[in-house]
Design a protein around this motif. Structure first.
Motif, PDB file in Angstrom:
ATOM      1  N   LEU A 122       2.909   8.266  20.185  1.00 25.63           N
ATOM      2  CA  LEU A 122       2.145   8.415  20.947  1.00 25.63           C
ATOM      3  C   LEU A 122       2.263   8.780  22.072  1.00 25.63           C
ATOM      4  O   LEU A 122       1.149   8.899  22.769  1.00 25.63           O
ATOM      5  CB  LEU A 122       1.835   6.505  20.718  1.00 25.63           C
ATOM      6  N   HIS A 123       3.296   8.092  23.159  1.00 27.99           N
ATOM      7  CA  HIS A 123       2.875   9.405  24.668  1.00 27.99           C
ATOM      8  C   HIS A 123       2.846  10.947  23.891  1.00 27.99           C
ATOM      9  O   HIS A 123       2.020  11.461  25.293  1.00 27.99           O
ATOM     10  CB  HIS A 123       4.490   8.801  25.017  1.00 27.99           C
ATOM     11  N   ARG A 124       3.795  11.760  22.879  1.00 22.58           N
ATOM     12  CA  ARG A 124       2.661  12.164  23.051  1.00 22.58           C
ATOM     13  C   ARG A 124       1.313  13.071  22.811  1.00 22.58           C
ATOM     14  O   ARG A 124       0.545  13.631  23.552  1.00 22.58           O
ATOM     15  CB  ARG A 124       3.803  13.804  21.953  1.00 22.58           C
ATOM     16  N   PHE A 125       0.582  12.516  21.931  1.00 22.92           N
ATOM     17  CA  PHE A 125      -0.382  12.445  21.684  1.00 22.92           C
ATOM     18  C   PHE A 125      -2.191  11.934  22.321  1.00 22.92           C
ATOM     19  O   PHE A 125      -2.722  12.186  22.560  1.00 22.92           O
ATOM     20  CB  PHE A 125      -0.888  11.725  20.613  1.00 22.92           C
ATOM     21  N   LEU A 126      -1.475  10.798  23.217  1.00 23.51           N
ATOM     22  CA  LEU A 126      -2.085  10.131  24.336  1.00 23.51           C
ATOM     23  C   LEU A 126      -0.871  10.274  25.744  1.00 23.51           C
ATOM     24  O   LEU A 126      -2.355  10.097  26.504  1.00 23.51           O
ATOM     25  CB  LEU A 126      -1.679   8.837  24.369  1.00 23.51           C
ATOM     26  N   SER A 127      -0.603  11.863  26.227  1.00 20.83           N
ATOM     27  CA  SER A 127      -0.381  12.377  27.054  1.00 20.83           C
ATOM     28  C   SER A 127      -1.779  12.650  28.080  1.00 20.83           C
ATOM     29  O   SER A 127      -2.239  13.885  27.691  1.00 20.83           O
ATOM     30  CB  SER A 127       0.789  13.324  27.655  1.00 20.83           C
ATOM     31  N   GLY A 128      -2.186  12.482  29.274  1.00 21.42           N
ATOM     32  CA  GLY A 128      -2.873  12.227  29.689  1.00 21.42           C
ATOM     33  C   GLY A 128      -4.329  12.029  29.553  1.00 21.42           C
ATOM     34  O   GLY A 128      -4.716  12.037  30.854  1.00 21.42           O
ATOM     35  N   SER A 129      -4.275  11.180  29.039  1.00 23.16           N
ATOM     36  CA  SER A 129      -5.501   9.876  28.913  1.00 23.16           C
ATOM     37  C   SER A 129      -5.711   8.729  29.640  1.00 23.16           C
ATOM     38  O   SER A 129      -6.466   8.037  29.288  1.00 23.16           O
ATOM     39  CB  SER A 129      -5.245   9.867  27.367  1.00 23.16           C
ATOM     40  N   GLN A 130      -4.259   8.551  30.413  1.00 25.00           N
ATOM     41  CA  GLN A 130      -4.824   6.911  31.372  1.00 25.00           C
ATOM     42  C   GLN A 130      -4.257   6.219  30.972  1.00 25.00           C
ATOM     43  O   GLN A 130      -4.720   5.046  30.649  1.00 25.00           O
ATOM     44  CB  GLN A 130      -5.836   7.602  32.552  1.00 25.00           C
ATOM     45  N   MET A 131      -3.626   6.356  30.017  1.00 26.00           N
ATOM     46  CA  MET A 131      -3.667   4.826  29.079  1.00 26.00           C
ATOM     47  C   MET A 131      -1.890   4.773  28.704  1.00 26.00           C
ATOM     48  O   MET A 131      -1.509   3.921  27.331  1.00 26.00           O
ATOM     49  CB  MET A 131      -3.811   5.448  26.949  1.00 26.00           C
ATOM     50  N   LYS A 132      -1.377   4.911  29.291  1.00 24.67           N
ATOM     51  CA  LYS A 132       0.266   4.616  29.841  1.00 24.67           C
ATOM     52  C   LYS A 132       0.367   3.110  29.324  1.00 24.67           C
ATOM     53  O   LYS A 132       1.583   2.723  29.061  1.00 24.67           O
ATOM     54  CB  LYS A 132       1.239   4.962  30.577  1.00 24.67           C
ATOM     55  N   ASP A 133      -0.154   2.035  30.099  1.00 30.62           N
ATOM     56  CA  ASP A 133       0.358   1.043  30.052  1.00 30.62           C
ATOM     57  C   ASP A 133      -0.229   0.682  28.169  1.00 30.62           C
ATOM     58  O   ASP A 133       0.996  -0.547  27.881  1.00 30.62           O
ATOM     59  CB  ASP A 133      -1.075  -0.413  30.918  1.00 30.62           C
ATOM     60  N   GLU A 134      -0.939   0.813  27.955  1.00 32.54           N
ATOM     61  CA  GLU A 134      -1.279   0.428  26.179  1.00 32.54           C
ATOM     62  C   GLU A 134      -0.410   1.309  25.676  1.00 32.54           C
ATOM     63  O   GLU A 134       0.085   0.302  24.575  1.00 32.54           O
ATOM     64  CB  GLU A 134      -2.750   1.023  25.769  1.00 32.54           C
ATOM     65  N   VAL A 135       0.288   2.057  26.183  1.00 35.41           N
ATOM     66  CA  VAL A 135       1.143   3.302  25.287  1.00 35.41           C
ATOM     67  C   VAL A 135       2.587   1.791  25.141  1.00 35.41           C
ATOM     68  O   VAL A 135       3.323   1.634  24.056  1.00 35.41           O
ATOM     69  CB  VAL A 135       0.887   4.302  25.264  1.00 35.41           C
ATOM     70  N   VAL A 136       2.898   1.251  26.532  1.00 32.95           N
ATOM     71  CA  VAL A 136       4.404   1.423  26.064  1.00 32.95           C
ATOM     72  C   VAL A 136       4.011   0.099  25.627  1.00 32.95           C
ATOM     73  O   VAL A 136       4.803  -0.614  25.209  1.00 32.95           O
ATOM     74  CB  VAL A 136       4.125   1.216  28.249  1.00 32.95           C
ATOM     75  N   VAL A 137       2.999  -0.952  25.641  1.00 31.28           N
ATOM     76  CA  VAL A 137       3.080  -1.867  25.217  1.00 31.28           C
ATOM     77  C   VAL A 137       2.592  -1.606  23.123  1.00 31.28           C
ATOM     78  O   VAL A 137       3.675  -2.584  22.479  1.00 31.28           O
ATOM     79  CB  VAL A 137       1.650  -2.501  24.760  1.00 31.28           C
ATOM     80  N   ILE A 138       2.660  -1.112  22.447  1.00 30.62           N
ATOM     81  CA  ILE A 138       2.620  -0.430  21.599  1.00 30.62           C
ATOM     82  C   ILE A 138       3.893   0.094  21.281  1.00 30.62           C
ATOM     83  O   ILE A 138       4.160  -0.718  20.017  1.00 30.62           O
ATOM     84  CB  ILE A 138       1.648   0.162  21.337  1.00 30.62           C
ATOM     85  N   ALA A 139       4.264   0.696  22.116  1.00 30.49           N
ATOM     86  CA  ALA A 139       5.977   0.907  22.132  1.00 30.49           C
ATOM     87  C   ALA A 139       6.494   0.335  21.373  1.00 30.49           C
ATOM     88  O   ALA A 139       7.799   0.929  21.191  1.00 30.49           O
ATOM     89  CB  ALA A 139       6.240   2.212  22.825  1.00 30.49           C
ATOM     90  N   GLY A 140       6.850  -0.919  22.675  1.00 27.97           N
ATOM     91  CA  GLY A 140       8.056  -1.733  22.117  1.00 27.97           C
ATOM     92  C   GLY A 140       7.311  -2.644  20.784  1.00 27.97           C
ATOM     93  O   GLY A 140       8.805  -3.366  20.366  1.00 27.97           O
TER      94      GLY A 140
END
Length: 224
Positions: A122-140
């Motif tokens: 998730l972090h690799r494909f969404l890096s730079g898309s200003q979606m880190k908040d969503e990535v952290v929630v889904i990763a958890g």
């Protein structure tokens, strides 16, 4: 006629004093030391620093990465052991039940690896898309799912191993006890601690509100 000098003179020795300088009178050093001490106290590191949202999401992401590394190490070692079991001579002599348990165990292990590596993807494909908040929630959520699958993989592995050396009933009892322990240590204990923390915070808020109401009533009584 005596000329006027704009430069103030020193009151003690009559020599001219530079403009903008302060006169050191009695007690000025004491006042200066107190002012400096007061400034140092204002900059005391004891005051809690506020964490902005970006720092908080970065900290949470780093914590998820550390947790993922620990879980990935365990499931990778276990999955490598499971893959090697199928190529041993004794595996061919196992019954149909053991073969089915082995298949389920391997599938659960592969699913656990997929869930635990998903945060990195998730972090690799969404890096730079200003979606880190969503990535952290889904990763958890992927981490919790991976831990559940990892616990089931360990339980099925124990069932496969103990079933070959113990009776069916004893093996199932031991596996059940281990799964109960995993559930209590991995899921029930954090839930209990979280609920306790919520109750403690609610109790603190109620006490603060009561103290504020009491102080307000005291001020009103004094004003009367």
């Amino acid at each position: 006629m005596k000329s006027l000098d704009s430069t103030p003179s020193d009151s003690e020795n009559g020599r001219p004093r530079a403009a903008g300088t302060t006169v050191s009178g009695p007690g000025s050093e004491t006042r200066e030391s107190e002012r400096r001490a007061g400034g140092e106290n204002d900059r005391s590191p004891e005051k809690p620093s506020q964490e902005d949202p970006r720092e908080r999401v970065n900290r949470r992401w780093n914590e998820i990465l550390q947790e993922t590394r620990v879980a990935q190490t365990g499931i990778q070692i276990l999955f490598g052991f499971l893959l090697s079991v199928a190529f041993t001579q004794r595996f061919e002599r196992l019954g149909d039940f053991d073969h089915r348990v082995y298949v389920v165990t391997v599938v659960l292990g592969a699913a656990a690896i997929g869930a635990l590596i998903a945060p990195v993807a998730l972090h690799r494909f969404l890096s730079g898309s200003q979606m880190k908040d969503e990535v952290v929630v889904i990763a958890g959520r992927f981490m919790v799912c991976g831990m559940v699958l990892l616990a089931l993989t360990i339980g099925c592995t124990l069932l496969l191993l103990l079933h070959t050396v113990l009776t069916d009933t004893l093996a199932e009892l031991l596996v059940g006890a281990v799964m109960v322990w995993f559930g209590a240590a991995w899921f029930l204990l954090p839930l209990v601690l979280k609920l306790r923390s919520v109750r403690r915070a609610d109790h603190g808020d109620r006490q603060a509100k009561q103290a504020g109401d009491s102080a307000s009533r005291t001020r009103n009584n004094r004003s009367r």
